[in-house]
Design a protein around this motif. Structure first.
Motif, PDB file in Angstrom:
ATOM      1  N   LEU A 170     -29.258   3.590  -6.139  1.00 49.23           N
ATOM      2  CA  LEU A 170     -28.510   2.281  -7.073  1.00 49.23           C
ATOM      3  C   LEU A 170     -29.229   1.744  -8.107  1.00 49.23           C
ATOM      4  CD1 LEU A 170     -25.699   0.254  -3.498  1.00 49.23           C
ATOM      5  CD2 LEU A 170     -25.147   2.026  -5.836  1.00 49.23           C
ATOM      6  N   GLU A 171     -30.660   1.559  -7.673  1.00 47.05           N
ATOM      7  CA  GLU A 171     -31.192   1.250  -9.047  1.00 47.05           C
ATOM      8  C   GLU A 171     -30.967   2.013 -10.634  1.00 47.05           C
ATOM      9  OE1 GLU A 171     -35.023   0.348  -7.450  1.00 47.05           O
ATOM     10  OE2 GLU A 171     -34.503  -1.820  -6.919  1.00 47.05           O
ATOM     11  N   ARG A 172     -31.205   3.473  -9.947  1.00 48.55           N
ATOM     12  CA  ARG A 172     -30.270   4.638 -11.140  1.00 48.55           C
ATOM     13  C   ARG A 172     -29.654   3.610 -12.173  1.00 48.55           C
ATOM     14  NH1 ARG A 172     -32.915   8.209  -7.384  1.00 48.55           N
ATOM     15  NH2 ARG A 172     -31.238   8.960  -6.774  1.00 48.55           N
ATOM     16  N   HIS A 173     -28.409   2.947 -11.331  1.00 44.96           N
ATOM     17  CA  HIS A 173     -27.598   2.735 -12.123  1.00 44.96           C
ATOM     18  C   HIS A 173     -27.582   1.238 -12.241  1.00 44.96           C
ATOM     19  CE1 HIS A 173     -26.106   6.917 -11.797  1.00 44.96           C
ATOM     20  NE2 HIS A 173     -26.302   6.441 -10.354  1.00 44.96           N
ATOM     21  N   ASN A 174     -27.960   0.674 -12.298  1.00 39.05           N
ATOM     22  CA  ASN A 174     -28.832  -0.935 -12.354  1.00 39.05           C
ATOM     23  C   ASN A 174     -28.095  -0.984 -13.821  1.00 39.05           C
ATOM     24  OD1 ASN A 174     -29.826  -1.633 -10.174  1.00 39.05           O
ATOM     25  ND2 ASN A 174     -31.454  -1.529 -11.252  1.00 39.05           N
ATOM     26  N   ALA A 175     -28.282  -0.270 -14.560  1.00 37.66           N
ATOM     27  CA  ALA A 175     -27.707  -0.810 -16.064  1.00 37.66           C
ATOM     28  C   ALA A 175     -25.731  -0.327 -16.420  1.00 37.66           C
ATOM     29  CB  ALA A 175     -28.131   0.890 -17.359  1.00 37.66           C
ATOM     30  N   ASP A 176     -25.138   0.584 -15.372  1.00 34.93           N
ATOM     31  CA  ASP A 176     -23.697   0.499 -15.468  1.00 34.93           C
ATOM     32  C   ASP A 176     -23.085   0.031 -14.322  1.00 34.93           C
ATOM     33  OD1 ASP A 176     -24.549   3.169 -13.962  1.00 34.93           O
ATOM     34  OD2 ASP A 176     -24.274   4.436 -15.700  1.00 34.93           O
ATOM     35  N   PHE A 177     -23.812   0.055 -13.137  1.00 36.23           N
ATOM     36  CA  PHE A 177     -23.414  -0.278 -12.043  1.00 36.23           C
ATOM     37  C   PHE A 177     -23.907  -1.462 -11.314  1.00 36.23           C
ATOM     38  CE2 PHE A 177     -21.654   0.578  -8.086  1.00 36.23           C
ATOM     39  CZ  PHE A 177     -20.272   0.494  -7.674  1.00 36.23           C
ATOM     40  N   GLY A 178     -23.265  -2.669 -10.363  1.00 34.24           N
ATOM     41  CA  GLY A 178     -24.220  -3.789 -10.066  1.00 34.24           C
ATOM     42  C   GLY A 178     -23.071  -3.429  -8.521  1.00 34.24           C
ATOM     43  N   HIS A 179     -24.479  -4.058  -7.671  1.00 40.07           N
ATOM     44  CA  HIS A 179     -24.295  -3.655  -6.030  1.00 40.07           C
ATOM     45  C   HIS A 179     -25.301  -4.522  -5.735  1.00 40.07           C
ATOM     46  CE1 HIS A 179     -28.158  -1.886  -7.047  1.00 40.07           C
ATOM     47  NE2 HIS A 179     -28.361  -2.873  -6.062  1.00 40.07           N
ATOM     48  N   GLU A 180     -24.361  -4.618  -3.642  1.00 44.33           N
ATOM     49  CA  GLU A 180     -24.976  -5.554  -3.152  1.00 44.33           C
ATOM     50  C   GLU A 180     -25.269  -4.551  -1.757  1.00 44.33           C
ATOM     51  OE1 GLU A 180     -23.511  -9.630  -3.634  1.00 44.33           O
ATOM     52  OE2 GLU A 180     -22.518  -8.705  -2.522  1.00 44.33           O
ATOM     53  N   ILE A 181     -26.491  -4.535  -0.823  1.00 46.22           N
ATOM     54  CA  ILE A 181     -25.881  -3.117   0.214  1.00 46.22           C
ATOM     55  C   ILE A 181     -26.386  -4.363   1.686  1.00 46.22           C
ATOM     56  CG2 ILE A 181     -27.620  -1.821   1.092  1.00 46.22           C
ATOM     57  CD1 ILE A 181     -28.577  -1.032  -1.263  1.00 46.22           C
ATOM     58  N   VAL A 182     -25.163  -3.925   2.627  1.00 39.87           N
ATOM     59  CA  VAL A 182     -25.655  -4.801   4.083  1.00 39.87           C
ATOM     60  C   VAL A 182     -25.970  -3.414   5.005  1.00 39.87           C
ATOM     61  CG1 VAL A 182     -23.661  -5.611   5.430  1.00 39.87           C
ATOM     62  CG2 VAL A 182     -23.178  -5.650   3.446  1.00 39.87           C
ATOM     63  N   ALA A 183     -27.103  -4.606   5.646  1.00 41.31           N
ATOM     64  CA  ALA A 183     -27.253  -3.540   6.695  1.00 41.31           C
ATOM     65  C   ALA A 183     -26.318  -3.470   7.824  1.00 41.31           C
ATOM     66  CB  ALA A 183     -28.778  -4.473   6.918  1.00 41.31           C
ATOM     67  N   PHE A 184     -26.290  -2.333   8.421  1.00 44.88           N
ATOM     68  CA  PHE A 184     -24.690  -2.517   9.302  1.00 44.88           C
ATOM     69  C   PHE A 184     -25.171  -1.499  10.611  1.00 44.88           C
ATOM     70  CE2 PHE A 184     -20.663   0.339  10.229  1.00 44.88           C
ATOM     71  CZ  PHE A 184     -20.174  -0.528  10.691  1.00 44.88           C
ATOM     72  N   PRO A 185     -25.647  -2.478  11.074  1.00 44.34           N
ATOM     73  CA  PRO A 185     -25.640  -1.577  12.878  1.00 44.34           C
ATOM     74  C   PRO A 185     -24.552  -1.305  13.432  1.00 44.34           C
ATOM     75  CG  PRO A 185     -25.375  -4.260  12.773  1.00 44.34           C
ATOM     76  CD  PRO A 185     -24.689  -4.192  11.627  1.00 44.34           C
ATOM     77  N   GLN A 186     -24.155  -0.269  12.984  1.00 48.28           N
ATOM     78  CA  GLN A 186     -22.823   0.504  13.144  1.00 48.28           C
ATOM     79  C   GLN A 186     -22.689   0.678  15.127  1.00 48.28           C
ATOM     80  OE1 GLN A 186     -19.998   2.973  11.466  1.00 48.28           O
ATOM     81  NE2 GLN A 186     -19.328   1.619  13.140  1.00 48.28           N
ATOM     82  N   HIS A 187     -24.341   1.125  15.229  1.00 44.49           N
ATOM     83  CA  HIS A 187     -24.420   1.464  16.798  1.00 44.49           C
ATOM     84  C   HIS A 187     -24.433   0.660  18.019  1.00 44.49           C
ATOM     85  CE1 HIS A 187     -25.290   6.007  14.951  1.00 44.49           C
ATOM     86  NE2 HIS A 187     -24.062   5.533  14.494  1.00 44.49           N
ATOM     87  N   GLY A 188     -24.055  -0.608  17.339  1.00 45.81           N
ATOM     88  CA  GLY A 188     -24.598  -1.991  18.033  1.00 45.81           C
ATOM     89  C   GLY A 188     -26.204  -2.983  17.462  1.00 45.81           C
ATOM     90  N   LEU A 189     -26.181  -4.288  17.567  1.00 51.65           N
ATOM     91  CA  LEU A 189     -26.984  -4.942  17.187  1.00 51.65           C
ATOM     92  C   LEU A 189     -27.966  -4.891  18.515  1.00 51.65           C
ATOM     93  CD1 LEU A 189     -28.954  -6.680  15.592  1.00 51.65           C
ATOM     94  CD2 LEU A 189     -27.282  -8.621  15.300  1.00 51.65           C
ATOM     95  N   VAL A 190     -27.464  -6.922  19.224  1.00 52.25           N
ATOM     96  CA  VAL A 190     -28.275  -6.747  19.968  1.00 52.25           C
ATOM     97  C   VAL A 190     -28.234  -6.248  21.481  1.00 52.25           C
ATOM     98  CG1 VAL A 190     -27.909  -9.206  19.610  1.00 52.25           C
ATOM     99  CG2 VAL A 190     -26.353  -8.402  21.371  1.00 52.25           C
TER     100      VAL A 190
END
Length: 449
Positions: free
Chosen positions: A190-210
């Motif tokens: 995504l950083e390669r597209h900083n000029a033409d695309f904005g982003h946020e990233i969610v750390a997603f614990p698909q398999h569970g957290l606690v």
């Protein structure tokens, strides 16, 4: 990703029909059209803007538009001028050819890190063992897909851009199998597209957290570049609502991150989790407007008074909802949420992956679907549905006041051959040019002879 309990039990087998493009075609087309010029100063002539409504008595009969010239300066709309305004000698000038300019779109729930998009066709395997079976499949699949994560994610970004999206919040797996590698690779892509695309990233614990002891790995994911702490059905998947929610919220507070949790659970358990998240957010003002409940299917179980009460609580705490606008036996109370002041976002979720292959990567479809679900059928209501893909921005207020664009706004725009926002939503008008901070992210302005 939406597990069995939502896709099958709540929504049925239906989905928005759309095909996926191949990697070579999609990325090649976007790169050929895009000419990023970060920080450029230029004038854009013959831009069509919505300026008000034409009325027939009390009814809105049509949307009024006028041509303007815009000055774009380092990614910002610096000035909105008459179409006949003189342009300084030597200035760079582009011509929008009378295309209607709309705010660009925001995909607030997508999984860019684990997609088949860009590769050969691959339908999902028949599910065995419910959610646990899907998680077991990911244990094998994710390491196999890791080497091609970056080009696949970039191909999906190109698809989004072609559909008018210039910003995405991507869920990104963090688990015991791949650790934080998905976050690291997706961040690099995504950083390669900083000029033409904005982003946020969610750390997603698909398999569970606690339930699988992932707390420290989640903290590492935030330090590796994720902007939000994620979560997954606290009762149905993570094995204990209070501990799961409290741990997620504490990580966010400690790491100064936002929150975006998948809650697919229907009924009381889902409502209880939403209430607890809302209470914690209200007690910690630093989290206001930084907490999102994704899917929130349990809100479909509330009657109208209870939904209105929930909307008031969510709005007061600054908790938003990211809905994929599901359809089936029950319908999300999006009009009630909006009336209560809740920010309602949308996203395309899966486009083509091992969970589902029916996504188009077009959030404008969500606005059209909402119109069909909620009976928004006139010029005003259809046009106001544009709030769903834009994250709340519409060119006109319900009373016809021009809200967007204003001098000083970011030059994040979509250009379409449509008479109004309403036509663009109803007809899913093709997006001909897409700008992100003034940079051409997809398409090209018409050539003038």
């Amino acid at each position: 990703m939406t597990p069995d309990l939502s896709r099958r039990a709540l929504l049925g087998a239906g989905g928005l029909a759309a095909g996926a493009l191949g990697l070579t075609a999609a990325s090649g087309q976007a790169r050929a059209a895009a000419k990023p010029v970060a920080g450029a100063v230029y004038y854009l002539r013959n831009v069509r803007l919505e300026t008000g409504f034409e009325r027939d008595g009390d009814d809105i009969a049509a949307t009024r538009t006028e041509l303007r010239t815009l000055k774009i300066d380092k990614g910002t709309i610096a000035a909105i001028l008459p179409v006949s305004a003189a342009i300084p000698p030597g200035a760079t000038v582009h011509d929008a050819g009378g295309l209607l300019m709309l705010p660009s779109f925001r995909d607030m729930h997508i999984h860019l890190d684990k997609t088949f998009y860009g590769g050969p066709w691959r339908a999902p395997r028949k599910r065995k063992g419910g959610i646990a079976g899907q998680i077991q499949l990911e244990h094998k699949l994710l390491p196999e897909m890791l080497p091609t994560l970056e080009p696949r994610a970039e191909a999906l970004v190109a698809l989004l851009q072609g559909n008018g999206t210039t910003f995405a919040r991507s869920q990104c797996n963090v688990d015991k199998v791949i650790g934080t590698k998905h976050v690291e690779k997706l961040k690099a892509a995504l950083e390669r597209h900083n000029a033409d695309f904005g982003h946020e990233i969610v750390a997603f614990p698909q398999h569970g957290l606690v339930s699988i002891g992932l707390e420290e790995t989640m903290r590492q994911a935030i330090r590796a570049g994720a902007t939000h702490v994620g979560g997954i059905d606290p009762t149905a998947v993570d094995g204990g609502m209070k501990k799961s929610v409290d741990t997620m919220m504490q990580i966010a507070l400690d790491e100064k991150a936002g929150v975006d949790i998948h809650i697919h659970e229907p009924g009381e358990s889902g409502v209880a989790a939403i209430n607890r998240i809302t209470d914690i957010t209200a007690k910690n003002p630093v989290l206001k407007d930084r907490v999102t409940i994704s899917h929130a299917f349990s809100l479909m179980s509330l009657d109208k008074p209870a939904a209105a009460d929930m909307a008031a609580r969510l709005s007061a705490a600054g908790v938003s909802i990211a809905s994929t606008v599901p359809f089936g036996g029950r319908v999300m109370p999006i009009p009630t949420l909006q009336a209560g002041g809740v920010k309602v976002f949308t996203g395309t979720d899966s486009v083509v992956d091992h969970w589902s292959v029916f996504g188009s990567g077009d959030v404008l479809e969500k606005a059209k679907l909402a119109c069909q679900l909620y009976g928004w059928s006139d010029e005003l209501a259809i046009g106001q549905a544009l709030k769903i893909p834009t994250g709340g921005i519409t060119p006109l207020s319900p009373s016809g006041e021009q809200l967007w664009p204003k001098a000083g706004d970011a030059a994040d725009c979509v250009f379409v051959a449509a008479a109004s926002s309403a036509e663009a939503v109803a007809r899913l008008t093709p997006r001909q040019v897409v700008l992100h901070r003034g940079v051409v992210a997809a398409g090209a302005f018409p050539k003038r002879t």
